[in-house]
Write a protein that holds these residues in place. Structure first.
Motif, PDB file in Angstrom:
ATOM      1  N   PRO A   3      47.957  48.351  22.393  1.00  0.00           N
ATOM      2  CA  PRO A   3      46.939  49.387  22.166  1.00  0.00           C
ATOM      3  C   PRO A   3      45.744  49.312  23.101  1.00  0.00           C
ATOM      4  CG  PRO A   3      46.860  47.709  20.446  1.00  0.00           C
ATOM      5  CD  PRO A   3      48.079  47.429  21.250  1.00  0.00           C
ATOM      6  N   ASP A   4      45.443  48.131  23.664  1.00  0.00           N
ATOM      7  CA  ASP A   4      44.245  47.973  24.482  1.00  0.00           C
ATOM      8  C   ASP A   4      44.513  48.114  25.975  1.00  0.00           C
ATOM      9  OD1 ASP A   4      45.787  45.703  24.474  1.00  0.00           O
ATOM     10  OD2 ASP A   4      44.101  44.310  24.546  1.00  0.00           O
ATOM     11  N   VAL A   5      45.716  48.539  26.352  1.00  0.00           N
ATOM     12  CA  VAL A   5      46.095  48.707  27.752  1.00  0.00           C
ATOM     13  C   VAL A   5      46.312  50.203  28.017  1.00  0.00           C
ATOM     14  CG1 VAL A   5      47.867  48.189  29.485  1.00  0.00           C
ATOM     15  CG2 VAL A   5      47.176  46.433  27.832  1.00  0.00           C
ATOM     16  N   ASN A   6      45.862  50.666  29.180  1.00  0.00           N
ATOM     17  CA  ASN A   6      46.090  52.077  29.477  1.00  0.00           C
ATOM     18  C   ASN A   6      47.503  52.288  30.013  1.00  0.00           C
ATOM     19  OD1 ASN A   6      46.125  51.957  32.439  1.00  0.00           O
ATOM     20  ND2 ASN A   6      43.892  51.675  32.351  1.00  0.00           N
ATOM     21  N   ALA A   7      47.914  53.552  30.032  1.00  0.00           N
ATOM     22  CA  ALA A   7      49.295  53.869  30.386  1.00  0.00           C
ATOM     23  C   ALA A   7      49.621  53.460  31.815  1.00  0.00           C
ATOM     24  CB  ALA A   7      49.541  55.364  30.198  1.00  0.00           C
ATOM     25  N   SER A   8      48.663  53.635  32.729  1.00  0.00           N
ATOM     26  CA  SER A   8      48.910  53.275  34.117  1.00  0.00           C
ATOM     27  C   SER A   8      49.185  51.780  34.247  1.00  0.00           C
ATOM     28  CB  SER A   8      47.706  53.672  34.986  1.00  0.00           C
ATOM     29  OG  SER A   8      47.928  53.300  36.331  1.00  0.00           O
ATOM     30  N   GLU A   9      48.329  50.944  33.644  1.00  0.00           N
ATOM     31  CA  GLU A   9      48.524  49.496  33.714  1.00  0.00           C
ATOM     32  C   GLU A   9      49.844  49.085  33.072  1.00  0.00           C
ATOM     33  OE1 GLU A   9      45.065  48.266  31.636  1.00  0.00           O
ATOM     34  OE2 GLU A   9      43.819  48.088  33.440  1.00  0.00           O
ATOM     35  N   PHE A  10      50.163  49.713  31.945  1.00  0.00           N
ATOM     36  CA  PHE A  10      51.397  49.370  31.229  1.00  0.00           C
ATOM     37  C   PHE A  10      52.633  49.686  32.064  1.00  0.00           C
ATOM     38  CE2 PHE A  10      54.757  50.857  28.240  1.00  0.00           C
ATOM     39  CZ  PHE A  10      55.059  49.624  27.668  1.00  0.00           C
ATOM     40  N   VAL A  11      52.686  50.880  32.630  1.00  0.00           N
ATOM     41  CA  VAL A  11      53.867  51.282  33.390  1.00  0.00           C
ATOM     42  C   VAL A  11      53.958  50.493  34.697  1.00  0.00           C
ATOM     43  CG1 VAL A  11      55.035  53.218  34.497  1.00  0.00           C
ATOM     44  CG2 VAL A  11      53.878  53.554  32.309  1.00  0.00           C
ATOM     45  N   VAL A  12      52.825  50.209  35.336  1.00  0.00           N
ATOM     46  CA  VAL A  12      52.842  49.368  36.535  1.00  0.00           C
ATOM     47  C   VAL A  12      53.379  47.980  36.207  1.00  0.00           C
ATOM     48  CG1 VAL A  12      51.400  48.161  38.226  1.00  0.00           C
ATOM     49  CG2 VAL A  12      51.016  50.589  37.768  1.00  0.00           C
ATOM     50  N   HIS A  13      52.934  47.418  35.085  1.00  0.00           N
ATOM     51  CA  HIS A  13      53.405  46.089  34.676  1.00  0.00           C
ATOM     52  C   HIS A  13      54.920  46.077  34.473  1.00  0.00           C
ATOM     53  CE1 HIS A  13      53.472  42.178  32.753  1.00  0.00           C
ATOM     54  NE2 HIS A  13      54.063  42.706  31.701  1.00  0.00           N
ATOM     55  N   LEU A  14      55.451  47.105  33.820  1.00  0.00           N
ATOM     56  CA  LEU A  14      56.895  47.170  33.601  1.00  0.00           C
ATOM     57  C   LEU A  14      57.639  47.354  34.920  1.00  0.00           C
ATOM     58  CD1 LEU A  14      58.422  46.988  30.844  1.00  0.00           C
ATOM     59  CD2 LEU A  14      55.969  47.359  30.641  1.00  0.00           C
ATOM     60  N   ALA A  15      57.035  48.095  35.853  1.00  0.00           N
ATOM     61  CA  ALA A  15      57.654  48.256  37.169  1.00  0.00           C
ATOM     62  C   ALA A  15      57.699  46.923  37.908  1.00  0.00           C
ATOM     63  CB  ALA A  15      56.886  49.296  37.982  1.00  0.00           C
ATOM     64  N   ARG A  16      56.617  46.139  37.828  1.00  0.00           N
ATOM     65  CA  ARG A  16      56.590  44.829  38.474  1.00  0.00           C
ATOM     66  C   ARG A  16      57.622  43.902  37.853  1.00  0.00           C
ATOM     67  NH1 ARG A  16      52.277  43.015  41.265  1.00  0.00           N
ATOM     68  NH2 ARG A  16      53.854  41.479  41.898  1.00  0.00           N
ATOM     69  N   MET A  17      57.777  43.957  36.525  1.00  0.00           N
ATOM     70  CA  MET A  17      58.781  43.133  35.848  1.00  0.00           C
ATOM     71  C   MET A  17      60.195  43.497  36.288  1.00  0.00           C
ATOM     72  SD  MET A  17      57.399  42.711  31.942  1.00  0.00           S
ATOM     73  CE  MET A  17      58.843  41.725  31.525  1.00  0.00           C
ATOM     74  N   SER A  18      60.375  44.746  36.711  1.00  0.00           N
ATOM     75  CA  SER A  18      61.689  45.186  37.169  1.00  0.00           C
ATOM     76  C   SER A  18      61.942  44.853  38.635  1.00  0.00           C
ATOM     77  CB  SER A  18      61.848  46.698  36.952  1.00  0.00           C
ATOM     78  OG  SER A  18      61.778  47.012  35.580  1.00  0.00           O
ATOM     79  N   GLY A  19      60.938  44.242  39.288  1.00  0.00           N
ATOM     80  CA  GLY A  19      61.145  43.772  40.649  1.00  0.00           C
ATOM     81  C   GLY A  19      60.448  44.564  41.727  1.00  0.00           C
ATOM     82  N   LEU A  20      59.690  45.603  41.383  1.00  0.00           N
ATOM     83  CA  LEU A  20      58.996  46.377  42.409  1.00  0.00           C
ATOM     84  C   LEU A  20      57.747  45.641  42.876  1.00  0.00           C
ATOM     85  CD1 LEU A  20      60.834  48.607  41.097  1.00  0.00           C
ATOM     86  CD2 LEU A  20      58.976  50.212  41.598  1.00  0.00           C
ATOM     87  N   PRO A  21      57.443  45.663  44.173  1.00  0.00           N
ATOM     88  CA  PRO A  21      56.183  45.087  44.656  1.00  0.00           C
ATOM     89  C   PRO A  21      54.995  45.907  44.157  1.00  0.00           C
ATOM     90  CG  PRO A  21      57.327  46.212  46.437  1.00  0.00           C
ATOM     91  CD  PRO A  21      58.268  46.180  45.268  1.00  0.00           C
ATOM     92  N   GLN A  22      53.784  45.327  44.250  1.00  0.00           N
ATOM     93  CA  GLN A  22      52.596  45.926  43.657  1.00  0.00           C
ATOM     94  C   GLN A  22      52.368  47.361  44.140  1.00  0.00           C
ATOM     95  OE1 GLN A  22      50.648  44.637  41.317  1.00  0.00           O
ATOM     96  NE2 GLN A  22      49.104  46.251  41.286  1.00  0.00           N
ATOM     97  N   SER A  23      52.405  47.586  45.444  1.00  0.00           N
ATOM     98  CA  SER A  23      52.099  48.926  45.963  1.00  0.00           C
ATOM     99  C   SER A  23      53.146  49.939  45.516  1.00  0.00           C
ATOM    100  CB  SER A  23      52.003  48.887  47.486  1.00  0.00           C
ATOM    101  OG  SER A  23      53.231  48.415  48.049  1.00  0.00           O
ATOM    102  N   ALA A  24      54.413  49.556  45.573  1.00  0.00           N
ATOM    103  CA  ALA A  24      55.476  50.466  45.146  1.00  0.00           C
ATOM    104  C   ALA A  24      55.406  50.718  43.642  1.00  0.00           C
ATOM    105  CB  ALA A  24      56.836  49.885  45.515  1.00  0.00           C
TER     106      ALA A  24
END
Length: 320
Positions: free
Chosen positions: A96-117
């Protein structure tokens, strides 16, 4: 086993797949082949839909049988399957305390994408699901519809080869349901990603699915193209003004004229008539004689609900 979709190789297959929890059988000897496109997995709550998805993701080990996703055996390659599959769970899983952008970026990083991508993909997918202007708001302040969209975004952010959507319209109001179903259809058509979407609301899957798999109490009732469920039945649907009283007056008059009919909500369903009887003319003349205004007179179409009332359909307790 049901034949695969002829438009491409199967993305999911199972053989004699069985899952038991003590004395309860959630899935029973399930033989299934699912091809590209949007496939609806339909059944009442407890039919085994979520259990099947968890097995396909390698999150549960079946009692017996086999399953493969994207050509990988779930028993030996579950990590690779989860890397290539996007999953939208039925229940909320949002911090609840995380915004959607941070949440989706975090899941993308967990899936192996680099930070910029990851940031680029997150911004794009949040725009695609309609959260572009709301992406910096904490998820705890989101409405149910917005939360469902955020869950969908995280399932798509790593550009998966297959997407599992578990009850994506759960808890949504009618307008939000329409929007979500439109997004589901876009994933399978514009994005060209195979989709397995579950729902206990049969009418929803008629609108978005190319293929439908029907489960009941862990058993496969039917697996076929959606169009096969929706064939014209030969019956007619008739609706007149006057509510139930008008419907019943017309129904009695049709029965007296030798037609077999029965009520369906506000309408009368007229079964295929004997040879030589023009249903349109009979309905028109009787409605005029009774002073009833016709609202509609149209061919009846099959519906997904019909599979549960067809001869041979299982009607026992639903489990799983």
């Amino acid at each position: 086993m049901t034949p695969p979709d002829e438009t491409g190789p199967p993305v999911i297959s199972t053989g004699e797949l069985t899952m038991r929890f003590g004395s309860v059988t959630a899935l029973s000897s399930l033989d299934l082949t699912i091809g590209p496109g949007v496939t609806g997995l339909v059944g009442a709550n407890g039919a085994g839909k979520s259990t099947l998805i968890k097995i396909l993701l390698g999150l549960q080990t079946p009692t017996s049988g086999r399953a493969a996703v994207l050509g990988h055996d779930v028993a030996t390659a579950s990590h690779e399957i989860r890397r290539r599959v996007g999953y939208m769970p039925e229940h909320d899983c949002l911090p609840p305390d995380v915004n959607a952008s941070e949440f989706v970026v975090h899941l993308a990083r967990m899936s192996g994408l680099p930070q910029s991508a990851a940031r680029e993909r997150a911004a794009d997918v949040l725009r695609q699901v309609g959260l572009d202007e709301e992406r910096y708001r904490p998820l705890g302040g989101y409405s149910t519809g917005m939360k469902q969209r955020a869950k969908l975004a995280q399932a798509l952010v790593h550009d998966p080869d297959l997407v599992f959507l578990d009850e994506p319209t759960n808890g949504l109001d009618p307008a939000s349901r329409v929007d979500m179903l439109r997004l589901v259809r876009r994933i399978g058509t514009e994005f060209d990603i195979p989709v397995l979407v579950t729902s206990h609301l049969l009418g929803e899957l008629e609108k978005v699915s190319d293929h439908v798999v029907v489960l009941d109490a862990g058993h496969l009732l039917r697996s076929s193209a959606t169009s096969d469920f929706l064939d014209v039945t030969g019956a007619m649907l008739v609706e007149v003004l006057g509510g139930d009283a008008g419907r019943d007056r017309l129904g009695h008059a049709l029965a007296a004229a030798g037609l077999t009919c029965h009520p369906r909500g506000p309408m009368v369903t007229v079964d295929p008539p004997p040879p030589g009887i023009d249903v349109h003319r009979v309905v028109r003349d009787l409605a005029a004689d009774l002073g009833l205004a016709l609202v509609r007179l149209q061919p009846d179409q099959g519906h997904l609900e019909d599979i549960f009332t067809a001869p041979g359909a299982r009607g026992g307790e639903r489990r799983g």
